[in-house]
Design an enzyme around this catalytic site. Structure first.
Site, PDB file in Angstrom:
ATOM      1  N   CYS A   2      40.148 -56.301  28.454  1.00 46.40           N
ATOM      2  CA  CYS A   2      40.137 -57.619  29.073  1.00 46.40           C
ATOM      3  C   CYS A   2      39.336 -57.601  30.382  1.00 46.40           C
ATOM      4  CB  CYS A   2      41.554 -58.052  29.393  1.00 46.40           C
ATOM      5  SG  CYS A   2      42.671 -57.896  28.007  1.00 46.40           S
ATOM      6  N   ARG A  27      32.496 -56.002  27.716  1.00 45.03           N
ATOM      7  CA  ARG A  27      33.732 -55.238  27.524  1.00 45.03           C
ATOM      8  C   ARG A  27      34.443 -55.606  26.223  1.00 45.03           C
ATOM      9  NH1 ARG A  27      35.754 -53.505  32.641  1.00 45.03           N
ATOM     10  NH2 ARG A  27      37.891 -53.886  32.018  1.00 45.03           N
ATOM     11  N   TRP A  87      41.563 -59.523  25.256  1.00 47.07           N
ATOM     12  CA  TRP A  87      41.531 -58.800  23.991  1.00 47.07           C
ATOM     13  C   TRP A  87      42.984 -58.609  23.612  1.00 47.07           C
ATOM     14  CZ3 TRP A  87      38.235 -53.794  23.014  1.00 47.07           C
ATOM     15  CH2 TRP A  87      37.971 -53.711  21.644  1.00 47.07           C
ATOM     16  N   ASN A 113      45.315 -57.984  33.234  1.00 45.86           N
ATOM     17  CA  ASN A 113      44.798 -56.917  32.361  1.00 45.86           C
ATOM     18  C   ASN A 113      45.854 -55.823  32.260  1.00 45.86           C
ATOM     19  OD1 ASN A 113      42.379 -58.212  32.218  1.00 45.86           O
ATOM     20  ND2 ASN A 113      41.194 -56.640  33.290  1.00 45.86           N
ATOM     21  N   GLY A 114      45.867 -55.106  31.141  1.00 48.20           N
ATOM     22  CA  GLY A 114      46.796 -53.986  31.007  1.00 48.20           C
ATOM     23  C   GLY A 114      48.010 -54.362  30.184  1.00 48.20           C
ATOM     24  N   GLU A 493      30.221 -33.398  14.259  1.00 50.42           N
ATOM     25  CA  GLU A 493      29.974 -34.501  15.194  1.00 50.42           C
ATOM     26  C   GLU A 493      28.894 -34.121  16.211  1.00 50.42           C
ATOM     27  OE1 GLU A 493      30.529 -37.469  15.167  1.00 50.42           O
ATOM     28  OE2 GLU A 493      30.396 -38.152  17.232  1.00 50.42           O
ATOM     29  N   LYS A 497      25.351 -36.111  16.692  1.00 48.15           N
ATOM     30  CA  LYS A 497      24.915 -36.679  17.975  1.00 48.15           C
ATOM     31  C   LYS A 497      23.501 -36.221  18.308  1.00 48.15           C
ATOM     32  CE  LYS A 497      27.241 -39.106  18.188  1.00 48.15           C
ATOM     33  NZ  LYS A 497      28.491 -39.678  17.755  1.00 48.15           N
ATOM     34  N   GLU A 500      20.896 -37.762  16.002  1.00 45.97           N
ATOM     35  CA  GLU A 500      20.843 -39.218  16.150  1.00 45.97           C
ATOM     36  C   GLU A 500      20.075 -39.665  17.380  1.00 45.97           C
ATOM     37  OE1 GLU A 500      24.116 -42.822  15.918  1.00 45.97           O
ATOM     38  OE2 GLU A 500      24.681 -40.997  16.940  1.00 45.97           O
ATOM     39  N   HIS A 516      26.167 -18.410   2.564  1.00 50.24           N
ATOM     40  CA  HIS A 516      25.841 -18.876   1.218  1.00 50.24           C
ATOM     41  C   HIS A 516      24.590 -19.748   1.207  1.00 50.24           C
ATOM     42  CE1 HIS A 516      29.562 -17.134  -0.139  1.00 50.24           C
ATOM     43  NE2 HIS A 516      30.205 -17.788   0.818  1.00 50.24           N
ATOM     44  N   LYS A 615      23.670 -50.609  16.135  1.00 55.95           N
ATOM     45  CA  LYS A 615      25.052 -50.238  16.486  1.00 55.95           C
ATOM     46  C   LYS A 615      25.983 -50.451  15.290  1.00 55.95           C
ATOM     47  CE  LYS A 615      28.221 -48.765  18.825  1.00 55.95           C
ATOM     48  NZ  LYS A 615      28.174 -47.407  19.322  1.00 55.95           N
TER      49      LYS A 615
HETATM   50  C1  AGP Z   1      27.519 -42.274  15.314  1.00 53.90           C
HETATM   51  O1  AGP Z   1      27.075 -41.985  16.587  1.00 53.90           O
HETATM   52  C2  AGP Z   1      27.000 -43.490  14.697  1.00 53.90           C
HETATM   53  N1  AGP Z   1      26.801 -44.565  15.531  1.00 53.90           N
HETATM   54  C3  AGP Z   1      27.465 -43.766  13.277  1.00 53.90           C
HETATM   55  O2  AGP Z   1      27.586 -42.581  12.580  1.00 53.90           O
HETATM   56  C4  AGP Z   1      28.755 -44.592  13.125  1.00 53.90           C
HETATM   57  O3  AGP Z   1      29.855 -43.833  13.462  1.00 53.90           O
HETATM   58  C5  AGP Z   1      28.846 -45.095  11.666  1.00 53.90           C
HETATM   59  O4  AGP Z   1      27.746 -45.912  11.390  1.00 53.90           O
HETATM   60  C6  AGP Z   1      30.125 -45.832  11.386  1.00 53.90           C
HETATM   61  O5  AGP Z   1      30.274 -46.937  12.202  1.00 53.90           O
HETATM   62  P1  AGP Z   1      31.657 -47.670  12.312  1.00 53.90           P
HETATM   63  O6  AGP Z   1      32.629 -46.713  12.931  1.00 53.90           O
HETATM   64  O7  AGP Z   1      31.401 -48.854  13.177  1.00 53.90           O
HETATM   65  O8  AGP Z   1      32.089 -48.031  10.932  1.00 53.90           O
END
Ligand code: AGP
Length: 620
Positions: A2, A27, A87, A113-114, A493, A497, A500, A516, A615
């Protein structure tokens, strides 16, 4: 999360408030509202949805009031008001639950907020005084309390109300009887004052008022601040007046939105302690003992099998979640990438609990997998960071991560929030099914609660050395990531990163699988990043590392503080605090996020918006 804005000054109040809310939009929110004094009366406009809806509601109100859409000058010499982006936590996304909230008489208004943890108890106490609340929110309870205690001094009434509140919160209150006064409280949630020329601001983030002033007064936890046209008075925790601690912010607007960090990704890495703490608090509410709670202990007791689906980082969080649920609650869990699950004719039964993990709540494959599972009779729970997203509409129940909006394309704070949420769920499952002794449950719960502190400590201690390392390895053509057990999701992960945001080829493997095939890729030029936090397989992992070193490759390791053996096998070791190895997932991922970040920056890349990536991935 929020957002709060408040204003006392000579401008047209609703314009300043609305613009402030626009600056807080990043936010995330699901409803918004403003309250202000105009022509001697309180006005309040709230709406669900985005700020455009609020803008239309404001325009409609102005047109109805005076026939004009808006006028740029204030209608009174001093105007005061408050605004909020909400939110939803307590109660659904409705106009009635949107802030500002008022007491029964409409005299006191607040934005908050909170979370007020004892709000149900307080609501009962108010009911005993014949004061009924009209919304489902904890914020309204605070407005009613302030009004209850009000005897001519708003700051005094606020102080008395705060004395009976428990939780973490920040709020700003105003009262009809003191039309030019705002009173703010900071209690473990951010709140900052802006000091302008004959005008004052108060907000949850400087970005809400940076356009108007760079003079800020930072509040400490427990402090109460009073804003009047004559100036600002801060009362310390003991109620003694203090001069405001003023400083000057020299960030530009862009930097301000990033809280002074050079990129959103770095800001979001630093926000991880808060994301974890907020998510745990929220999870206590969601997994709490409320009646008819599909995630309450009674229902969790009957779960026989679980399936977790997600994509990318969310899938990795699912891998860590599986380990916790299997180890702690002894429930068989299958984890699948959503795009595979939906096409593989999965076996889903009515006593299967399916978790769809998606920070955005809009990823097409995850949504399709959730719908498929639901059509086959399973109970489907969405784990998401986005209120109002499609996932929340498609699921039987929702578990919210509280990471705040993640602007950078690389998921960082949402990953750690997902992992802790799954751990909290795993502990609740273990509690319901009595699969762990009480002292072990308490130990893990305590460990979970300490993670925000642990992450903060890791960021502080490793950021500098990791940056130097990334700068040294900036032109390495390929990185191999290895891990075992809970170290594997971290390795996956970390590798994701790096590829990506810096476009460096990476691969990630269970360390035992390296011989393997992937071993063929190793040479003197290959940095091998190894997550060596699981003690129970450490000797095995060290022998895997001997194979790596035999090829001349250099090993960089993330290990547990106090682990002596690793230093003999690695050229560079980053240590994270000792705790349960599953909890260490959250700590061990941080150096890998920072490594990817600094390497990308060393290559002068835009980490917030890498090429070819959006995103939210809504199409396959
Ligand atoms: C990771 O850094 C990515 N942005 C990507 O793998 C992401 O996690 C994936 O596209 C899934 O997105 P979501 O969690 O919004 O479903």
């Amino acid at each position: 999360m929020c957002g709060i804005i408040g204003y006392v000054g000579y401008r047209r109040c609703q314009d300043v408030l609305f613009e402030g809310l626009k600056r807080l939009e990043y936010r995330g929110y699901d409803s918004a509202g403003l309250a202000w004094r105009e022509n001697g009366r309180f006005e309040c406009v709230r709406s669900i949805g985005n700020l455009e809806s609020l803008g239309s509601a404001l325009a409609a109100r102005s047109a109805a009031a005076d026939g004009s859409e808006s006028s740029p000058v204030a209608t009174a010499i001093v105007s005061a008001g408050i605004g909020h982006t909400r939110w939803a936590t307590h109660g659904g996304v409705t106009e009635r639950n949107a802030h500002p909230h008022s007491d029964w008489s409409g005299r006191v208004r607040i934005v908050l907020n909170g979370i007020i943890e004892n709000y149900l108890e307080l609501r009962d106490l108010l009911a005993a005084e014949m004061i009924q609340c009209s919304s489902e929110t904890d914020a309204e309870v605070v407005a009613q309390l302030i009004s209850f205690y009000y005897v001519g001094d708003l700051s005094d009434a606020v102080r008395r109300a705060v004395a009976v509140l428990s939780g973490h919160f920040a709020f700003v209150a105003m009262c009809d009887d003191e039309p030019e006064t705002l009173v703010g409280v900071r209690h473990e949630c951010p709140l900052v004052v802006g000091i302008g020329d004959r005008e004052l601001f108060i907000a949850s983030s400087i970005s809400a008022f940076i356009r108007h002033t760079r003079r800020v007064a930072v509040l400490h936890d427990g402090e109460i601040v009073v804003l009047r046209p004559a100036g600002v008075t801060v009362f310390d925790v003991d109620g003694f007046p203090q001069a405001p601690r003023e400083s000057k912010v020299d960030w530009d607007e862009d930097r301000c939105e990033k809280d002074g960090f050079e990129t959103f990704m770095l800001k979001e890495i630093h926000e991880q302690p808060t994301a974890i703490a907020e998510t745990l608090r929220q999870t206590r509410v969601t997994l709490g003992p409320a009646e008819n709670n599909p995630l309450g202990l009674d229902h969790l007791r009957d779960v026989r099998r679980m399936i977790i689906v997600g994509c990318g980082t969310s899938y990795h969080a699912g891998l860590a979640g599986r380990m916790a649920i299997e180890r702690w609650a002894r429930i068989p869990v299958e984890v699948d990438v959503a795009s595979e699950f939906r096409y593989r004719e999965p076996i889903v039964e009515p006593d299967t609990l399916v978790l769809g993990i998606t920070q955005s709540g809009e990823t097409a494959d995850t949504l399709a997998a959730m719908r498929l599972a639901r059509a086959q009779g399973a109970t489907v729970v969405a784990v998401t960071n986005a209120a109002g997203s499609q996932a929340t509409r498609d699921a039987d129940a929702v578990l919210f991560t509280r990471a705040g909006l993640e602007v950078g394309v690389a998921a960082t704070k949402t990953f750690v929030a997902q992992v802790v949420l799954l751990y909290a769920l795993a502990l609740n499952l273990a509690r319901a099914r009595e699969t762990l002794p009480t002292d072990r449950l308490a130990e893990l719960q305590r460990g979970l609660e300490l993670l925000p502190e642990g992450v903060e400590q890791v960021i502080e201690s490793v950021d500098g050395p990791i940056r130097e390392l990334a700068e040294r390895l900036v032109w390495s053509p390929f990185f191999l990531y290895l891990g075992r057990l809970s170290g594997l999701p971290v390795a996956l992960e970390g590798a994701l990163k790096l590829k990506e945001i810096s476009y460096v080829p990476t691969d990630a493997y269970a360390a035992g699988e390296m011989k393997h095939g992937p071993i063929a890729l190793l040479s003197r030029d290959t940095p091998v990043v190894c997550v060596a936090t699981e003690q129970r397989v450490l000797p095995k992992l060290l022998s895997n590392l001997s194979e790596v070193r035999a090829r001349g490759a250099r090993v960089l390791a993330v290990a547990t503080e106090g682990c002596k053996q690793i230093a003999e096998h690695a050229e560079h070791v980053v240590y994270v605090p000792a705790t349960d190895p599953l909890l260490q997932v959250v700590l061990a991922v941080v150096p890998l996020q920072l490594f990817a970040y600094h390497l990308a920056r060393a290559r002068a890349l835009n980490v917030d918006q890498p090429r070819n990536l959006a995103k939210t991935v809504t199409v396959e």
